[in-house]
Design a protein around this motif. Structure first.
Motif, PDB file in Angstrom:
ATOM      1  N   LEU A 148      43.956  39.312  46.481  1.00 15.70           N
ATOM      2  CA  LEU A 148      43.478  40.617  46.943  1.00 15.70           C
ATOM      3  C   LEU A 148      44.599  41.655  46.902  1.00 15.70           C
ATOM      4  CD1 LEU A 148      41.198  39.758  50.011  1.00 15.70           C
ATOM      5  CD2 LEU A 148      40.523  40.247  47.650  1.00 15.70           C
ATOM      6  N   ALA A 149      45.823  41.225  47.204  1.00 15.50           N
ATOM      7  CA  ALA A 149      46.950  42.150  47.169  1.00 15.50           C
ATOM      8  C   ALA A 149      47.153  42.691  45.749  1.00 15.50           C
ATOM      9  CB  ALA A 149      48.220  41.466  47.680  1.00 15.50           C
ATOM     10  N   GLU A 150      47.070  41.821  44.762  1.00 12.81           N
ATOM     11  CA  GLU A 150      47.210  42.268  43.373  1.00 12.81           C
ATOM     12  C   GLU A 150      46.040  43.162  42.964  1.00 12.81           C
ATOM     13  OE1 GLU A 150      49.655  38.341  41.677  1.00 12.81           O
ATOM     14  OE2 GLU A 150      47.513  38.590  41.253  1.00 12.81           O
ATOM     15  N   LEU A 151      44.837  42.808  43.431  1.00  9.41           N
ATOM     16  CA  LEU A 151      43.660  43.616  43.104  1.00  9.41           C
ATOM     17  C   LEU A 151      43.777  45.019  43.692  1.00  9.41           C
ATOM     18  CD1 LEU A 151      40.808  43.619  41.803  1.00  9.41           C
ATOM     19  CD2 LEU A 151      39.911  42.859  44.009  1.00  9.41           C
ATOM     20  N   SER A 152      44.370  45.116  44.887  1.00  4.68           N
ATOM     21  CA  SER A 152      44.449  46.408  45.572  1.00  4.68           C
ATOM     22  C   SER A 152      45.379  47.394  44.877  1.00  4.68           C
ATOM     23  CB  SER A 152      44.908  46.196  47.022  1.00  4.68           C
ATOM     24  OG  SER A 152      46.261  45.765  47.063  1.00  4.68           O
ATOM     25  N   VAL A 153      46.269  46.903  43.998  1.00  2.00           N
ATOM     26  CA  VAL A 153      47.177  47.794  43.261  1.00  2.00           C
ATOM     27  C   VAL A 153      46.898  47.748  41.761  1.00  2.00           C
ATOM     28  CG1 VAL A 153      48.984  47.643  45.008  1.00  2.00           C
ATOM     29  CG2 VAL A 153      48.963  45.983  43.127  1.00  2.00           C
ATOM     30  N   ASP A 154      45.782  47.142  41.378  1.00  2.00           N
ATOM     31  CA  ASP A 154      45.416  47.054  39.972  1.00  2.00           C
ATOM     32  C   ASP A 154      45.102  48.448  39.415  1.00  2.00           C
ATOM     33  OD1 ASP A 154      44.594  45.047  37.748  1.00  2.00           O
ATOM     34  OD2 ASP A 154      42.887  46.420  37.868  1.00  2.00           O
ATOM     35  N   GLY A 155      45.227  48.573  38.117  1.00  2.00           N
ATOM     36  CA  GLY A 155      44.967  49.860  37.478  1.00  2.00           C
ATOM     37  C   GLY A 155      43.565  50.379  37.724  1.00  2.00           C
ATOM     38  N   LEU A 156      42.571  49.488  37.734  1.00  2.00           N
ATOM     39  CA  LEU A 156      41.194  49.911  37.996  1.00  2.00           C
ATOM     40  C   LEU A 156      41.058  50.511  39.390  1.00  2.00           C
ATOM     41  CD1 LEU A 156      39.105  46.981  36.451  1.00  2.00           C
ATOM     42  CD2 LEU A 156      39.368  49.300  35.552  1.00  2.00           C
ATOM     43  N   LYS A 157      41.752  49.892  40.362  1.00  2.00           N
ATOM     44  CA  LYS A 157      41.706  50.416  41.733  1.00  2.00           C
ATOM     45  C   LYS A 157      42.367  51.793  41.795  1.00  2.00           C
ATOM     46  CE  LYS A 157      41.206  50.150  46.294  1.00  2.00           C
ATOM     47  NZ  LYS A 157      41.823  51.423  46.696  1.00  2.00           N
TER      48      LYS A 157
END
Length: 235
Positions: A148-157
């Motif tokens: 979730l931490a990686e998802l929260s800073v992903d380009g899509l986010k």
């Protein structure tokens, strides 16, 4: 010599008395009406028999609509106090929904549900669908983002492509509900199940025949996450 003449004799019926004519007319009409009623009755009986021979729609497995998932207050995205053992997920992800659970989150009745293992370069897991309906999947991401931490800073986010983004908790674990590319008929729910791994539950497609969650698709995925995590903890 004279040519013989052929005489045609016109035969005429002797007219019946008026009363007799009316009686015969009534008899004819009565006979015709009776035949019509008999034919109509036969048609109705045949139609009833044919309808009775048609395919019988299977009964639903559940007696009532499934209860919503028990979500809680948001947790820090990295906080996993009770990690989930993923051995059963890695061995057989399609076994992680019972028949009743599949009816609750995929389609009821579940007779036509198909489950297929997904094993690609991006993720691993299982996808369920009913007839030609949308795919409902439980997935373990292989590449980044895996948490979730990686998802929260992903380009899509960062580009706003995962909005609306809602942080919550499911089964005591950090979770996020989001919409990839903002499609209202699609949804994703990711749950942090270990320190280094999240599971993602998503819907890809529009039609959900037989689903209890057609008007609350994210709610259906949260319920699926609750079922799958519960079954993993029991293994």
């Amino acid at each position: 010599m004279s040519t013989p003449r052929h005489h045609l004799r016109l035969m005429s019926r002797r007219p019946e008395p008026r009363g007799q004519r009316e009686t015969m007319a009534h008899r004819a009409l009565g006979s015709h009406g009776t035949r019509t009623l008999v034919v109509a009755g036969i048609v109705l009986v045949a139609a009833g028999l044919l309808s009775g021979c048609g395919p019988v729609k299977p009964d639903r497995v559940l007696s009532q609509r499934p209860a919503p998932a028990q979500t809680g207050a948001p947790l820090p995205l990295t906080q996993v106090d009770h990690p989930v053992n993923l051995a059963k997920f890695d061995a057989d992800p399609c076994s992680l929904l019972t028949k009743d659970q599949a009816a609750a989150v995929v389609a009821d009745p579940p007779n036509d549900i198909r489950a297929n293992v997904r094993n690609g370069p991006v993720d691993f897991g299982c996808s369920w669908n009913n007839h030609l309906g949308a795919l409902i999947s439980a997935l373990k991401p292989i590449g980044t983002p895996k948490t979730l931490a990686e998802l929260s800073v992903d380009g899509l986010k960062k580009d706003g492509e995962l909005e609306p983004w809602t942080e919550t908790s499911i089964a005591g674990l950090p979770a996020v509900v989001y919409h990839v590319f903002q499609h209202t008929y699609e949804c994703s729910v990711s749950v942090q199940v270990t320190q280094n791994q999240m599971l993602t539950f998503d819907i890809q497609g529009k039609d959900l025949p037989g689903s209890y969650w057609d008007n609350d698709r994210c709610g259906g995925l949260a319920k699926m996450a609750e079922f799958v995590i519960g079954n993993l903890r029991q293994s």
